[in-house]
Enzyme design. Structure first.
Site, PDB file in Angstrom:
ATOM      1  N   GLU A 121       0.838  -1.203   0.000  1.00 50.78           N
ATOM      2  CA  GLU A 121       0.000   0.000   0.000  1.00 50.78           C
ATOM      3  C   GLU A 121       0.866   1.243   0.000  1.00 50.78           C
ATOM      4  OE1 GLU A 121      -3.319   2.431   2.627  1.00 50.78           O
ATOM      5  OE2 GLU A 121      -2.765   0.402   3.238  1.00 50.78           O
ATOM      6  N   LYS A 251      -8.228 -16.429  16.035  1.00 49.46           N
ATOM      7  CA  LYS A 251      -8.213 -15.800  14.714  1.00 49.46           C
ATOM      8  C   LYS A 251      -9.509 -15.037  14.401  1.00 49.46           C
ATOM      9  CE  LYS A 251      -4.184 -17.670  14.123  1.00 49.46           C
ATOM     10  NZ  LYS A 251      -3.834 -18.719  13.198  1.00 49.46           N
ATOM     11  N   ASP A 325       2.212 -14.654  12.562  1.00 50.52           N
ATOM     12  CA  ASP A 325       1.060 -15.269  11.900  1.00 50.52           C
ATOM     13  C   ASP A 325       0.116 -14.147  11.480  1.00 50.52           C
ATOM     14  OD1 ASP A 325      -1.303 -16.576  11.192  1.00 50.52           O
ATOM     15  OD2 ASP A 325      -1.080 -18.121  12.727  1.00 50.52           O
ATOM     16  N   HIS A 416      -2.333   9.864  -0.924  1.00 51.15           N
ATOM     17  CA  HIS A 416      -2.458   8.576  -1.616  1.00 51.15           C
ATOM     18  C   HIS A 416      -2.340   8.748  -3.129  1.00 51.15           C
ATOM     19  CE1 HIS A 416      -3.799   6.951   2.242  1.00 51.15           C
ATOM     20  NE2 HIS A 416      -3.586   5.760   1.726  1.00 51.15           N
TER      21      HIS A 416
END
Length: 427
Positions: A121, A251, A325, A416
């Site tokens: 990004e 998760k 993770d 951006h």
């Protein structure tokens, strides 16, 4: 291992409940019609070799026509990926940038840090870097680890609610014996306490462990499995159970983890000088405070996981760079922002991460590029997980400040547009 209802008993303990993984059968999720019935090449003796990676890439290229020369550019021996991935074909190469300097006054992280962030990004690294420079210019970030625990949440089934209630009292009375069994499965996992919750005839246990410098999901699964087997064998009712009743919310974001902690609860706090903020970001602290009020109301309206701006951005980039993770971002990104507009005109800003799951041992932390990024932070190997957790929290605070200031100042989109587009005519 016992089970109840229509559920089959899980396999050997592990995050995924898998024993020896056999993935050499038919692929039912192939992307092309010609993939039906294809067997992925595997060598049962040694599947982590350059030759086997070549064979799998050649099969995929023949099947799809895709050029996998970029994927093939792994900077390490495939043997190092054993225990991290199956059916190895190469690597996904994510660009890494660095942000900083970030001055941290922590219990474990102390000094000025340059933080590696792996992302695709555009503008993200630049945004975090300017937030870090502002924080450093204002004296730095103070970080505090409030609590730490990793859970597994089994559920036991009984014929009646009264029996389930009485079982809970039985478990409480035998905590010492349960702890002895659980702790005996690991050099690092230590059972801290057991929370209990009841629904009908079901008694949910939430076993809370400390896990040293490992994230700990697998070791707590193993320890909890041993504890549950001991409980089932010694309780008079020989109760059936499932190793995970989903109250550990592995998760997944959950309110219980926001309240009770999963991984580590870490606070990063700083006081922003009104003068420094105006010079660096072009906004006033009073403007930030008014934005915070509107944003907090919007968070309530949306029912979001936190009242901050984008904790997941910095955490995901740090996780990928340092071998965490990545799926743990689902829990770790929950964040609670608290601010004060001080009488002096300066601005107190804190971010609390109640479920931050990071490690400096195990998982992907030993892979070469990930270990190098950990080394940049002084966090490679045992003894550094708390330090890494404090760096993560301070990084999140820097990103929150930078994005909030960009929104208030009106240069969020223009930044951006300038930094986040890499193709002519990209929309």
């Amino acid at each position: 291992m016992r089970s109840f209802g229509p559920f089959a008993a899980p396999g050997p303990a592990g995050e995924h409940g898998l024993g020896v993984i056999d993935v050499s059968g038919t692929s039912s999720a192939a992307a092309t019609d010609g993939a039906a019935g294809v067997r992925i090449p595997r060598d049962r003796e040694d599947d982590y070799t350059p030759a086997m990676a070549d064979r799998r890439r050649a099969m995929l290229t023949g099947l799809t026509g895709a050029d996998l020369s970029g994927v093939a550019g792994a900077p390490f021996d495939p043997a190092l990926a054993r225990g991290n991935v199956e059916n190895f074909i190469g690597v996904a190469q994510v660009p890494i940038g660095v942000a900083g300097p970030l001055r941290i006054h922590g219990e474990h992280a102390r000094g000025d840090f340059i933080v590696p962030l792996a992302t695709t990004e555009g503008a993200l690294v630049a945004s975090y870097s300017r937030g870090m420079r502002l924080l450093t210019g204002c004296g730095g970030v103070t970080t505090t680890i409030v609590e730490e625990s990793m859970q597994r949440g089994p559920v036991f089934s009984f014929a009646t609610a009264a029996a389930a209630r009485d079982f809970g009292a039985w478990v409480t009375g035998r905590f010492g014996e349960i702890k002895r069994v659980a702790d005996g499965t690991s050099h690092h996992a230590r059972l801290r306490d057991i929370d209990q919750f009841q629904v009908g005839p079901l008694r949910y246990l939430r076993l809370n462990f400390t896990t040293g410098d490992a994230a700990g999901q697998n070791m707590t699964s193993r320890a909890t499995a041993a504890a549950c087997e001991w409980i089932a064998a010694h309780h008079p009712a020989r109760p059936a159970y499932l190793l995970s009743g989903n109250i550990d919310t592995d998760k997944k974001h959950s309110h219980i983890n926001t309240l009770l902690t999963r991984g580590r609860r870490v606070v990063a706090e700083a006081v922003l000088s009104r003068t420094a903020l105006r010079a660096a970001m072009g906004v006033d602290t009073a403007e930030l405070f008014r934005w915070r009020q509107a944003a907090a109301t919007g968070t309530l309206l949306a029912g979001a996981a936190g009242n901050g701006a984008h904790a997941a951005n910095g955490l995901a980039a740090l996780f990928i760079a340092t071998g965490q993770d990545a799926a743990n971002v689902a829990e770790s990104h929950a964040s609670l922002t608290y601010t004060q507009l001080l009488d002096s005109g300066d601005y107190y800003w804190s971010v609390t991460l109640p479920a931050l799951i990071v490690a400096t041992c195990g998982g992907g932390t030993a892979l070469p590029t990930q270990r190098e990024c950990l080394a940049l932070l002084g966090c490679a190997g045992p003894g550094h997980a708390r330090k890494l957790a404090e760096i993560c929290a301070a990084t999140v605070l820097a990103g929150e400040i930078s994005l909030a200031a960009a929104v208030v100042h009106g240069d969020w989109v223009s930044a951006h547009e300038r930094l986040g587009r890499n193709r002519p005519g990209a929309g």
